[in-house]
Design an enzyme around this catalytic site. Structure first.
Site, short mmCIF file in Angstrom:
data_model
loop_
_atom_site.label_atom_id
_atom_site.label_comp_id
_atom_site.label_asym_id
_atom_site.label_seq_id
_atom_site.Cartn_x
_atom_site.Cartn_y
_atom_site.Cartn_z
CB VAL A 226 -6.99 72.98 56.69
CG1 VAL A 226 -6.55 73.16 58.12
CG2 VAL A 226 -6.70 71.56 56.23
CG ASP A 227 -9.50 76.23 51.13
OD1 ASP A 227 -10.09 75.33 50.51
OD2 ASP A 227 -9.06 77.26 50.60
#
Length: 666
Positions: free
Chosen positions: A335-336
């Site tokens: 995930v960013d």
């Protein structure tokens, strides 16, 4: 008349008529004797029947009705088989056609009628089930607006929705459907966006907010500038995507199709060999019926259509069966940070005053004056806070020089203002930081981005900006683990201290900080080399290389984003993190149903074949059990249309404010 025509064209008309003819045959048979049971037909037919079966098995009126039932139910099957043969395809219809025609030729009219009648019922059930499992798509089409009220020549005009022109002002009144994608230019209202995001709680809309076609006003009055019409609306793109996805084949389905290509001819060869070896034509025909892979053929597509339809109803768009199947194998999620784990809207959180002759407002004023000419994203929250405090900069800012990796230098009223990190101070010869270094490190450890502010040679303070963690980020990580994901990894370009603070608060398993786009790609590739099936969640811009490399690319908050809807493997239409674990859980449930269906179909064929060779299964009984297995497979797939416990809990948590969840937990 229209209703009668509609019924005649429906998939149920054939089995109903065939069934009635079978009942008439049984009724005549039970009456017995006299003209009702007289031998009928040409003399050659009567003689042939008597010679083949004895005087008790000649062609009677009861047999005539039974033959008629077989013709009614079998005509369409034979036509399909012939058409398939013309394109060199040997399918299930051919097996049933040969069996029914063969049974008729040897005088087994009941067997011919039973086989074709049960097969017709199976087709009707399949058609009804696919219609039911496509209900999510039907519902989406149903919410498409028919009319729109627009302002033309200063007056309100009601027109068909497809005639709205780009740039027109559309009026949305209480209870009306929004006919276009657009931006609110005036008014306030509550919009039910369930058809787009899957969330049932209406969203308050005001000036500059986005609205989407197919959503419904639950109160208020809005004037909307049309920015998307017809096929260019979010709703139209969703309908197109779901339609494509439900028709796309999974790898397992492709394998089943290849298997059937070889399996069906093999059954025909087995039946012919049995006839030649035993001389028992009834046994050979029974093998054709028993070997029908009907349940096997429908086992995968009905599960895929149901699973993708269920997801679409919940605001989750899955690109197709292949991606649904891959999603069930996801073992690592990357995930960013910005915009995914955090809200993506930084805010000024701290102002530390280090100069004795200044206060918080004065430090904020100097910082905002310097940042007024900066293009850095963190300048915006500083300027917004300064304006709210009444010390926002006015007019054109002085010269601003960005120092890459360190900060900015600005000329404010003839004085030099530095905003940045300790290396920036060192570059300009400021040796006394007045305690700014320890303060900055403490703020960074708390997950904030600190900036030291100096005027001329004097450090006056430290300010900090932070992107707020989403309330549902920790719950998302927990849900992903519950869904079977082994590792949740954060990939961010932010500093290590900030990333570790966010990771600690959210329960992230592994953190990779200070990454460039190519570094994120390498991090995803490394997870794949470790044997993980990787899903990457990002904004599709600086994360594009990593999204392309991952096994599954996930776009969040895709409502209104044409690129995200069309390119992402999974598009979460709402901006809720808990949709991600929900999509993985649903994919696992769908794949489990697919496996169960395959097992049911194969077990049925094996048991029936064993029953045929041991003498306990007739042609009609075999077809009855076969169609029962089709029904079981269908009902098993239909379970996907229900919300499971976890999905219901997730939906409830999404709709419950954080303070209320805390009260419940307490």
């Amino acid at each position: 008349m229209n209703r009668l025509q509609k019924w005649v064209r429906s998939s149920w008309s054939v089995p109903v008529v065939s069934g009635l003819l079978i009942l008439l045959s049984f009724g005549i048979e039970r009456l017995g004797g006299g003209a009702w049971n007289a031998v009928i037909g040409p003399q050659w037919w009567i003689d042939a029947g008597a010679h083949a079966h004895g005087s008790g098995h000649v062609f009677t009126l009861a047999n005539a009705f039974m033959l008629a039932a077989a013709v009614v139910a079998g005509y369409g099957i034979v036509v399909k088989a012939v058409r398939a043969l013309m394109v060199k395809v040997i399918g299930i219809d051919l097996l049933v056609s040969i069996a029914a025609i063969g049974a008729t030729l040897i005088g087994n009219f009941w067997e011919a009628a039973a086989v074709t009648f049960l097969f017709a019922i199976g087709h009707a059930l399949e058609a009804a089930t696919l219609t039911k499992t496509r209900s999510a798509l039907t519902e989406l089409v149903a919410v498409a607006p028919d009319t729109a009220i627009v302002m033309r020549d200063g007056e309100q005009a009601e027109i068909p929705a497809h005639q709205v022109r780009m740039g027109e002002i559309v009026l949305v009144k209480n209870g009306a459907k929004v006919p276009v994608d657009g931006q609110v230019v005036s008014g306030t209202g509550a919009i039910d966006e369930a058809s787009i995001t899957g969330e049932s709680i209406p969203v308050e809309k005001a000036k500059s907010d986005q609205v989407f076609a197919g959503t419904v006003s639950r109160g208020g009055f809005l004037q909307v500038l049309a920015t998307g019409i017809g096929a260019d609306t979010t709703l139209a793109r969703i309908i197109h995507r779901v339609e494509q996805a439900q028709d796309a084949k999974a790898k397992t389905q492709a394998f089943i199709d290849r298997f059937s290509t070889w399996y069906t001819p093999a059954v025909i060869v087995l039946a012919v060999a049995t006839w030649l070896l035993t001389g028992d034509v009834v046994l050979a025909l029974t093998l054709l019926v028993i070997g029908c892979p009907g349940a096997l053929v429908i086992s995968i597509p009905v599960a895929i259509v149901a699973g993708i339809g269920r997801a679409a109803r919940n605001g989750i768009l899955i690109k197709g069966g292949e991606y649904l199947e891959t999603s069930a194998k996801i073992s690592a999620v990357a995930v960013d940070k910005t915009g995914t784990l955090t809200e993506g809207t930084p805010k000024l959180t701290d102002i530390v005053v280090l100069a004795e002759d200044m206060d918080r407002t004065e430090v904020l004023r100097w910082t905002a004056a310097a940042e007024a000419g900066s293009e850095h994203p963190l300048a915006r929250p500083i300027l917004d806070t300064a304006r709210e405090a009444g010390v926002g900069p006015e007019g054109i800012p002085g010269q601003v020089t960005p120092v890459p990796g360190k900060g900015i230098v600005a000329d404010v009223g003839g004085r030099r203002v530095l905003v940045g990190n300790p290396p920036l101070l060192a570059q300009y010869g400021i040796t006394d930081d007045a305690g700014a270094g320890p303060a900055a490190r403490e703020l960074a450890a708390a997950g904030k981005t600190p900036m030291i502010v100096a005027v001329d040679e004097t450090v006056i303070g430290v300010i900090a900006v932070a992107d707020q963690i989403r309330e549902d980020a920790p719950a998302m990580v927990d849900r992903l683990h519950e869904a079977g994901v082994q590792k949740v990894v954060m990939l961010t370009g932010d500093t290590r201290l900030v990333a570790e603070s966010i990771g600690q608060k959210t329960g992230i398993d592994e953190i990779h900080a200070a990454l460039l786009p190519e570094d994120k790609l390498e991090a995803v590739a490394q997870l794949q080399r470790q044997g993980h099936t990787v899903a990457m969640v990002g904004d599709g811009v600086n994360d594009a290389p990593a999204l392309a490399t991952a096994d599954i690319g996930v776009a969040m908050g895709a409502a209104g984003s044409a690129v995200a809807v069309e390119t992402a493997d999974i598009a979460l239409m709402g901006d809720h993190l808990l949709k991600l674990p929900e999509s993985i859980s649903l994919a696992k449930r769908t794949v489990n149903v697919m496996k169960q269906n395959i097992a049911i179909a194969l077990a049925t064929v094996v048991v029936l074949l064993a029953g045929v060779f041991t003498g306990g299964v007739t042609m009609s009984v075999g077809m009855l059990v076969h169609e029962a297995s089709v029904l079981v497979v269908i009902l098993n797939a239909m379970r996907l249309m229900r919300n499971d416990h976890n999905s219901t809990a997730m939906a409830r948590e999404l709709r419950t404010p954080a303070k209320d969840r805390e009260a419940v937990d307490a």
